[in-house]
Write a protein that holds these residues in place. Structure first.
Motif, PDB file in Angstrom:
ATOM      1  N   ASN A   9       0.534  -1.487   0.402  1.00  0.00           N
ATOM      2  CA  ASN A   9      -0.511  -0.513   0.228  1.00  0.00           C
ATOM      3  C   ASN A   9       0.906   1.356  -0.112  1.00  0.00           C
ATOM      4  N   PHE A  10       1.652   1.560  -1.091  1.00  0.00           N
ATOM      5  CA  PHE A  10       2.811   2.250  -0.887  1.00  0.00           C
ATOM      6  C   PHE A  10       2.862   2.866  -2.519  1.00  0.00           C
ATOM      7  N   LEU A  11       2.630   4.098  -3.237  1.00  0.00           N
ATOM      8  CA  LEU A  11       2.879   4.474  -4.377  1.00  0.00           C
ATOM      9  C   LEU A  11       1.681   2.980  -5.104  1.00  0.00           C
ATOM     10  N   SER A  12       2.277   2.999  -6.016  1.00  0.00           N
ATOM     11  CA  SER A  12       1.770   1.864  -7.149  1.00  0.00           C
ATOM     12  C   SER A  12       1.563   0.280  -6.735  1.00  0.00           C
ATOM     13  N   PHE A  13       2.391   0.056  -5.613  1.00  0.00           N
ATOM     14  CA  PHE A  13       1.966  -1.475  -4.953  1.00  0.00           C
ATOM     15  C   PHE A  13       0.710  -1.372  -3.615  1.00  0.00           C
ATOM     16  N   LYS A  14       0.138  -2.458  -4.125  1.00  0.00           N
ATOM     17  CA  LYS A  14      -1.093  -2.432  -3.408  1.00  0.00           C
ATOM     18  C   LYS A  14      -0.724  -3.388  -2.379  1.00  0.00           C
ATOM     19  N   ASN A  58       8.989   3.479  -8.383  1.00  0.00           N
ATOM     20  CA  ASN A  58       8.551   3.699  -6.976  1.00  0.00           C
ATOM     21  C   ASN A  58       8.831   2.640  -5.884  1.00  0.00           C
ATOM     22  N   LEU A  59       8.879   1.754  -6.407  1.00  0.00           N
ATOM     23  CA  LEU A  59      10.143   0.605  -5.245  1.00  0.00           C
ATOM     24  C   LEU A  59      11.649   1.283  -4.958  1.00  0.00           C
ATOM     25  N   ILE A  60      12.102   2.118  -5.748  1.00  0.00           N
ATOM     26  CA  ILE A  60      13.115   2.855  -5.560  1.00  0.00           C
ATOM     27  C   ILE A  60      12.264   3.607  -4.124  1.00  0.00           C
ATOM     28  N   LYS A  61      11.656   4.721  -4.694  1.00  0.00           N
ATOM     29  CA  LYS A  61      11.330   6.243  -4.394  1.00  0.00           C
ATOM     30  C   LYS A  61      10.688   4.761  -2.797  1.00  0.00           C
ATOM     31  N   ALA A  62      10.121   3.515  -2.266  1.00  0.00           N
ATOM     32  CA  ALA A  62       9.733   3.024  -0.857  1.00  0.00           C
ATOM     33  C   ALA A  62      11.468   2.670  -0.822  1.00  0.00           C
ATOM     34  N   ILE A  63      12.331   2.503  -1.357  1.00  0.00           N
ATOM     35  CA  ILE A  63      13.429   2.254   0.010  1.00  0.00           C
ATOM     36  C   ILE A  63      13.729   3.216  -0.107  1.00  0.00           C
ATOM     37  N   GLU A  64      14.018   4.372  -0.517  1.00  0.00           N
ATOM     38  CA  GLU A  64      15.325   5.615  -0.315  1.00  0.00           C
ATOM     39  C   GLU A  64      13.984   6.432   0.965  1.00  0.00           C
ATOM     40  N   PHE A  65      12.720   5.246   1.320  1.00  0.00           N
ATOM     41  CA  PHE A  65      11.192   6.286   2.238  1.00  0.00           C
ATOM     42  C   PHE A  65      11.612   6.034   3.667  1.00  0.00           C
ATOM     43  N   TYR A  82       3.843  10.691   2.068  1.00  0.00           N
ATOM     44  CA  TYR A  82       3.686   9.701   0.843  1.00  0.00           C
ATOM     45  C   TYR A  82       1.899   9.640   0.685  1.00  0.00           C
ATOM     46  N   SER A  83       2.331   8.835  -0.402  1.00  0.00           N
ATOM     47  CA  SER A  83       0.808   8.637  -1.237  1.00  0.00           C
ATOM     48  C   SER A  83       0.771   6.875  -0.943  1.00  0.00           C
ATOM     49  N   ASN A  84      -0.250   6.616  -0.603  1.00  0.00           N
ATOM     50  CA  ASN A  84      -0.490   5.115  -1.162  1.00  0.00           C
ATOM     51  C   ASN A  84      -1.049   4.689  -2.116  1.00  0.00           C
ATOM     52  N   PHE A  85      -1.649   3.577  -2.199  1.00  0.00           N
ATOM     53  CA  PHE A  85      -2.648   2.885  -3.829  1.00  0.00           C
ATOM     54  C   PHE A  85      -3.458   3.300  -3.542  1.00  0.00           C
ATOM     55  N   LYS A  86      -3.386   5.027  -4.710  1.00  0.00           N
ATOM     56  CA  LYS A  86      -5.655   5.937  -4.329  1.00  0.00           C
ATOM     57  C   LYS A  86      -6.093   4.675  -6.015  1.00  0.00           C
ATOM     58  N   LEU A  87      -5.938   4.241  -6.524  1.00  0.00           N
ATOM     59  CA  LEU A  87      -6.650   2.859  -7.526  1.00  0.00           C
ATOM     60  C   LEU A  87      -8.081   2.300  -6.972  1.00  0.00           C
ATOM     61  N   ASP A  88      -7.540   1.892  -5.411  1.00  0.00           N
ATOM     62  CA  ASP A  88      -9.118   1.334  -5.155  1.00  0.00           C
ATOM     63  C   ASP A  88      -9.815   2.045  -3.569  1.00  0.00           C
ATOM     64  N   HIS A  94      -6.579   1.805   4.602  1.00  0.00           N
ATOM     65  CA  HIS A  94      -5.587   0.825   5.212  1.00  0.00           C
ATOM     66  C   HIS A  94      -4.379   1.428   5.536  1.00  0.00           C
ATOM     67  N   ASN A  95      -3.550   0.462   6.386  1.00  0.00           N
ATOM     68  CA  ASN A  95      -1.868   0.841   6.338  1.00  0.00           C
ATOM     69  C   ASN A  95      -1.001   0.881   5.567  1.00  0.00           C
ATOM     70  N   SER A  96       0.032   1.113   5.237  1.00  0.00           N
ATOM     71  CA  SER A  96       0.754   1.135   4.870  1.00  0.00           C
ATOM     72  C   SER A  96       1.912   0.421   5.797  1.00  0.00           C
ATOM     73  N   ARG A  97       2.866  -0.669   4.969  1.00  0.00           N
ATOM     74  CA  ARG A  97       3.824  -1.174   5.991  1.00  0.00           C
ATOM     75  C   ARG A  97       5.451  -1.213   4.636  1.00  0.00           C
ATOM     76  N   ILE A  98       6.192  -1.328   5.072  1.00  0.00           N
ATOM     77  CA  ILE A  98       7.850  -1.626   4.605  1.00  0.00           C
ATOM     78  C   ILE A  98       8.874  -2.331   5.337  1.00  0.00           C
ATOM     79  N   GLU A  99       9.026  -3.155   5.360  1.00  0.00           N
ATOM     80  CA  GLU A  99      10.478  -3.803   5.814  1.00  0.00           C
ATOM     81  C   GLU A  99      11.493  -3.887   5.096  1.00  0.00           C
ATOM     82  N   TYR A 100      12.280  -4.189   6.051  1.00  0.00           N
ATOM     83  CA  TYR A 100      14.010  -3.984   5.144  1.00  0.00           C
ATOM     84  C   TYR A 100      14.631  -5.532   5.566  1.00  0.00           C
ATOM     85  N   GLU A 101      15.184  -5.917   4.928  1.00  0.00           N
ATOM     86  CA  GLU A 101      16.016  -7.420   5.972  1.00  0.00           C
ATOM     87  C   GLU A 101      17.287  -7.266   4.756  1.00  0.00           C
TER      88      GLU A 101
END
Length: 458
Positions: A9-14, A58-65, A82-88, A94-101
């Motif tokens: 749920n970040f930019l174009s990722f639903k 958008n994937l790169i923007k998320a990594i930088e976020f 930031y912008s969450n997914f806007k086409l739904d 809904h909340n957004s989620r980001i995780e780095y391993e």
């Protein structure tokens, strides 16, 4: 090293998508894998393909976020931008989620957070191995006690240290990450054992670098060994890449008089002088006149600036000096990449680059990748690129698990998949099949006969 990145749920990722740099089952090109730490290795490179507007950037923007949110923080009462997914419409609630391993300082970590524009809902950090995980801290705003710091508190026996940690947690604003609070409140100076927190912050500050195609006025910070001749480094690199440049000259300039916005210079100075920074130099360019400067840290911790000029031989003898604005776009792009090359071979760096091929010949891009990969056996650095350059799409250069595709589904959401998902022989050339659409990630054109705005010419 980045082991895996999860986005939802970040930019174009639903829906939840996973970008994994964990090596697959293939045994070829084993030197493309980092050294194993507690049973886990990471791939040293990945190339992400996709049609325009598919979600690569958008994937790169998320990594930088996450990096920006940790290192720059967020002012009290201000929204998390930031912008969450806007086409739904459902996703807007809904909340957004980001995780780095990540792999850093001989440990593997999983760090992530769940959030919306108003607040951080959850935040967590675990030390992980292939078969287990050990909690370092968790945060959940819906629990009676929001922070669970028991694992950290148990390592710090002094009452005042425990109190300082708990005070820092309680003082963390709802729109602020705990790691950002740890960094800005100088907890390290007041608590003896928070090594895991510092390790993760250090990865974002000193290991992860994100570069966009039009990054200007951005200090590309890099580290040189003390006895390195910077002139020689640039001259040899520019000669190797056949730029036609015969040498480099640096001219000392008054740092107060160079035409770079003062806030950018201040940020660079703070980064170089800061005791948490490993970088000793920054390479910056002026967007108005394309002059290039190297900002360096002297042994006495003072800052100096040098203007970079290129040298071209004159027929009959001697040299003429050029500003970078007089060089081609491709040469200036190569100049941008030289600090990256220096840091790559120093090790322990992760570079994420959007459209690296801008203004560069396909043969040069291919050779640059081949150059990195042929000499990376004992280097633990990572090179992640979003690209349209199909000459890289070959198993002679890359492993299957290093090639990724981003596509949009019928709902307009970006989805990720790897060439590893396809059953193809190790010796099969995949570029032609990709361009024909077998692996998706290519544009689908409409019927040109249906264009009514183009005059019909018989």
């Amino acid at each position: 090293m980045l082991i895996r990145f999860t986005i939802e749920n970040f930019l174009s990722f639903k829906d939840r998508e996973v970008f994994s740099l964990i090596p697959g089952k293939g045994t070829l090109k084993s030197h493309h894998k980092s050294k194993s730490i507690k049973g886990t290795s990471a791939l040293k490179t990945a190339v992400v393909y996709g049609a325009n507007a598919s979600g690569k950037s958008n994937l790169i923007k998320a990594i930088e976020f996450g990096k920006e949110l940790i290192l720059k923080g967020n002012k009290a009462e201000q929204p998390i931008k930031y912008s969450n997914f806007k086409l739904d419409k459902k996703q807007l609630k809904h909340n957004s989620r980001i995780e780095y391993e990540i792999q850093h300082k001989d440990k593997n970590y999983a760090y992530g957070f769940i959030f919306n524009s108003k607040e951080i809902i959850e935040e967590w950090l675990y030390e992980i191995s292939k078969k287990s995980e050990k909690k370092i801290f968790t945060r959940d705003k819906n629990r009676t006690k929001e922070f669970d710091l028991e694992a950290i508190l148990s390592k710090n026996k002094k009452t005042e240290e425990k109190q300082f940690l708990e005070f820092t947690a309680k003082g963390t604003q709802k729109n602020q990450l705990f790691l950002s609070e740890i960094r800005t409140r100088k907890v390290k100076e007041n608590v003896s054992n928070i090594d895991d927190l510092i390790n993760v912050i250090d990865w974002f500050q000193n290991a992860l670098t994100v570069i966009y195609p039009n990054s200007k006025n951005v200090g590309k910070k890099f580290e040189l060994l003390e006895d390195t001749d910077l002139n020689k480094v640039f001259t040899e690199m520019l000669g190797y890449f056949d730029t036609g440049i015969d040498g480099i000259e640096f001219k000392e300039v008054d740092i107060e008089k160079i035409d770079i916005p003062s806030e950018i210079l201040k940020d660079i100075e703070n980064d170089l002088v800061g005791d948490k920074s490993e970088k000793t130099n920054a390479f910056i360019s002026n967007i108005q006149d394309d002059k290039y400067y190297v900002i360096s840290l002297n042994k006495d911790r003072s800052i100096r600036a040098q203007l970079l000029k290129t040298k071209h031989k004159i027929s009959g003898g001697g040299y003429e000096l050029f500003d970078l604005r007089d060089e081609s776009d491709g040469t200036r792009r190569i100049m941008d990449l030289i600090p990256l090359i220096i840091d790559f071979f120093k090790g322990n760096n992760v570079f994420v680059i959007d459209e690296m091929e801008r203004s560069l010949h396909p043969n040069l891009i291919y050779d640059l990748f081949d150059f990195f990969l042929s000499k990376c056996k004992n280097v633990n650095s990572q090179f992640i690129v979003a690209s349209h350059e199909s000459t890289l799409l070959t198993q002679k250069l890359l492993r299957k698990d290093e090639i990724w595709f981003v596509v949009k589904d019928k709902s307009g959401a970006s989805r990720l998949h790897s060439l590893e998902d396809y059953s193809i022989r190790f010796d099969k050339e995949v570029r032609r099949d990709y361009l024909l659409g077998r692996y998706k990630g290519v544009p689908k054109f409409g019927n040109r006969d249906n264009l009514t705005v183009i005059p019909q010419i018989n």
